[in-house]
Design a protein around this motif. Structure first.
Motif, short mmCIF file in Angstrom:
data_model
loop_
_atom_site.label_atom_id
_atom_site.label_comp_id
_atom_site.label_asym_id
_atom_site.label_seq_id
_atom_site.Cartn_x
_atom_site.Cartn_y
_atom_site.Cartn_z
N LEU A 1 0.82 -1.21 0.00
CA LEU A 1 0.00 0.00 0.00
C LEU A 1 0.86 1.26 0.00
CD1 LEU A 1 -2.78 -1.10 2.52
CD2 LEU A 1 -3.02 -0.83 0.04
N THR A 2 1.99 1.21 0.71
CA THR A 2 2.91 2.35 0.73
C THR A 2 3.48 2.61 -0.67
OG1 THR A 2 3.50 2.01 3.05
CG2 THR A 2 5.09 3.22 1.68
N LEU A 3 3.94 1.54 -1.31
CA LEU A 3 4.51 1.68 -2.65
C LEU A 3 3.47 2.18 -3.65
CD1 LEU A 3 6.69 -1.57 -2.73
CD2 LEU A 3 7.53 0.79 -2.61
N ALA A 4 2.22 1.76 -3.47
CA ALA A 4 1.16 2.19 -4.39
C ALA A 4 0.98 3.71 -4.34
CB ALA A 4 -0.16 1.50 -4.02
N GLU A 5 1.27 4.31 -3.20
CA GLU A 5 1.15 5.77 -3.09
C GLU A 5 2.18 6.49 -3.97
OE1 GLU A 5 0.03 7.87 0.37
OE2 GLU A 5 -0.03 6.05 1.59
N TYR A 6 3.22 5.78 -4.36
CA TYR A 6 4.26 6.34 -5.24
C TYR A 6 4.08 5.86 -6.69
CZ TYR A 6 6.67 7.88 -1.03
OH TYR A 6 6.99 8.51 0.16
N GLY A 7 2.97 5.18 -6.93
CA GLY A 7 2.72 4.69 -8.29
C GLY A 7 3.49 3.43 -8.62
N ILE A 8 4.02 2.75 -7.61
CA ILE A 8 4.76 1.50 -7.83
C ILE A 8 3.83 0.33 -7.53
CG2 ILE A 8 6.72 0.08 -7.10
CD1 ILE A 8 8.14 2.67 -6.27
N LYS A 9 3.54 -0.47 -8.54
CA LYS A 9 2.65 -1.63 -8.36
C LYS A 9 3.49 -2.82 -7.90
CE LYS A 9 -0.75 -4.55 -10.71
NZ LYS A 9 -0.20 -5.80 -10.14
N SER A 10 3.25 -3.26 -6.70
CA SER A 10 4.00 -4.39 -6.14
C SER A 10 3.04 -5.47 -5.69
CB SER A 10 4.86 -3.92 -4.97
OG SER A 10 4.06 -3.37 -3.94
N GLU A 11 3.58 -6.64 -5.42
CA GLU A 11 2.72 -7.78 -5.08
C GLU A 11 3.53 -8.84 -4.35
OE1 GLU A 11 1.54 -9.79 -8.81
OE2 GLU A 11 3.10 -8.56 -9.76
N GLY B 1 7.94 -11.53 1.28
CA GLY B 1 8.47 -10.23 0.88
C GLY B 1 7.58 -9.58 -0.16
N VAL B 2 8.07 -8.50 -0.75
CA VAL B 2 7.29 -7.74 -1.72
C VAL B 2 8.10 -7.61 -3.02
CG1 VAL B 2 6.14 -5.55 -2.21
CG2 VAL B 2 6.10 -6.48 0.12
N TRP B 3 7.41 -7.86 -4.13
CA TRP B 3 8.06 -7.99 -5.44
C TRP B 3 7.37 -7.12 -6.48
CZ3 TRP B 3 11.92 -11.94 -6.16
CH2 TRP B 3 12.11 -12.74 -5.03
N LEU B 4 8.09 -6.92 -7.58
CA LEU B 4 7.53 -6.25 -8.76
C LEU B 4 7.59 -7.22 -9.94
CD1 LEU B 4 8.27 -3.85 -6.85
CD2 LEU B 4 8.87 -2.55 -8.88
N ASP B 5 6.60 -7.12 -10.81
CA ASP B 5 6.55 -7.91 -12.05
C ASP B 5 6.72 -9.40 -11.80
OD1 ASP B 5 6.07 -5.70 -13.63
OD2 ASP B 5 8.19 -5.32 -14.03
N VAL B 6 6.00 -9.90 -10.82
CA VAL B 6 6.02 -11.34 -10.51
C VAL B 6 5.52 -12.13 -11.72
CG1 VAL B 6 4.98 -13.13 -9.05
CG2 VAL B 6 5.72 -10.97 -8.05
N GLY B 7 6.17 -13.26 -11.98
CA GLY B 7 5.75 -14.13 -13.08
C GLY B 7 6.29 -13.72 -14.44
N THR B 8 7.17 -12.71 -14.45
CA THR B 8 7.80 -12.29 -15.70
C THR B 8 9.32 -12.44 -15.57
OG1 THR B 8 8.33 -9.97 -15.19
CG2 THR B 8 6.03 -10.47 -15.74
N PRO B 9 10.04 -12.36 -16.69
CA PRO B 9 11.52 -12.42 -16.61
C PRO B 9 12.11 -11.22 -15.87
CG PRO B 9 10.74 -12.83 -18.85
CD PRO B 9 9.58 -12.32 -18.08
N PHE B 10 11.29 -10.22 -15.57
CA PHE B 10 11.78 -8.98 -14.94
C PHE B 10 11.43 -8.91 -13.45
CE2 PHE B 10 10.51 -8.18 -19.39
CZ PHE B 10 11.78 -8.00 -19.93
N ALA B 11 11.02 -10.03 -12.87
CA ALA B 11 10.65 -10.05 -11.45
C ALA B 11 11.82 -9.55 -10.61
CB ALA B 11 10.27 -11.46 -11.03
N ARG B 12 11.53 -8.68 -9.65
CA ARG B 12 12.58 -8.14 -8.79
C ARG B 12 11.99 -7.82 -7.42
NH1 ARG B 12 10.43 -5.25 -12.64
NH2 ARG B 12 10.02 -3.00 -12.44
N LYS B 13 12.83 -8.00 -6.42
CA LYS B 13 12.39 -7.84 -5.04
C LYS B 13 12.74 -6.44 -4.55
CE LYS B 13 12.23 -10.67 -0.89
NZ LYS B 13 12.72 -11.92 -0.29
N ILE B 14 11.76 -5.81 -3.88
CA ILE B 14 11.99 -4.46 -3.36
C ILE B 14 11.98 -4.42 -1.84
CG2 ILE B 14 9.54 -3.74 -3.38
CD1 ILE B 14 10.60 -1.02 -4.57
N CYS B 15 11.41 -5.46 -1.22
CA CYS B 15 11.34 -5.50 0.25
C CYS B 15 11.48 -6.93 0.74
CB CYS B 15 10.01 -4.92 0.73
SG CYS B 15 9.86 -4.85 2.53
#
Length: 240
Positions: free
Chosen positions: A135-145, A152-166
């Protein structure tokens, strides 16, 4: 056996330790946890009016690598001399999870909560911590899941670009938590090149700065994390 509702304390003491040594902070967490556990023991022995406190520590560490109790030491790709050259330290610690890095520009949060004041469900606890970051990241326009099977919290899960932010890793004793989360805000991601983060090969790490293309106010991020934590955990009041 559950706790009487009148003894459930939903206030949380919040303290920002600013920049503090990892071992000193670990010792402080342990002290706070032990104090809460001792109070719970007294209550169980008949002091029914005892109410246990909750704490939330923010901190920023100097360069350090920490390995969870079930982690693989081989996921640290540096020897002792190389650690010294990079100005980093290493600790094997008593949280869950594998290896991670803490350093400047990273917001680390350590909730030391008596979960009997909230709910007794470790899975729910971890999911709500993740949700506070999402929810915090969403306030900055960052879609995480979330990534299934990987805390933890990730971006672009299920793609070759998956990366961890937390990253997240906790320990609980008698329903009292310690350790917590580490959110990459303005972190030097080069330090992650010296480990296999969380023991997961082939997954990148990122930061808010990288995703947004600019430095981010860490103070503002902390306030947003606390706002969402308060709502999700139904905290009555933060005591600073």
């Amino acid at each position: 056996m559950g706790i009487n509702n009148e003894n459930m304390n939903k206030n949380v003491h919040v303290k920002d330790l600013l920049i503090k040594d990892y071992k000193e902070t670990w010792d402080l967490q342990t002290k706070l946890l032990d104090e809460i556990v001792a109070l719970k023991r007294e209550r169980r022995n008949g002091s029914v009016d005892i109410v246990t406190p909750n704490h939330f520590l923010f901190v920023e560490h100097s360069h350090v690598y920490t390995l969870g109790k079930s982690g693989d030491f081989n996921n640290l790709l540096l020897n002792e001399n190389q650690l010294k050259e990079k100005g980093a330290t290493f600790y094997k610690i008593n949280r869950g999870g594998d290896i991670t890095y803490h350093g400047p520009g990273q917001i680390v949060g350590y909730p030391i909560l008596d979960l009997e004041n909230f709910f007794t469900d470790i899975h729910k606890y971890l999911r709500l911590l993740e949700e506070a970051i999402i929810l915090t990241l969403a306030e900055y326009g960052i879609k995480s899941e979330r990534s299934e099977g990987e805390t933890g919290v990730w971006l672009d899960v299920g793609t070759p670009f998956a990366r961890k932010i937390c990253a997240m890793g906790i320990r609980a004793s008698r329903w009292v938590t310690m350790h917590g989360f580490a959110l990459n805000v303005n972190t030097n991601l080069g330090y992650f090149d010296n480990i296999i983060p969380c023991g997961i090969r082939g997954k990148a790490v990122t930061s808010m700065e990288v995703e947004l293309g600019e430095k981010v106010s860490e103070e503002a991020v902390k306030e947003k994390i606390l706002k969402h934590f308060k709502s999700l955990f139904e905290v009555k009041e933060f005591i600073k």
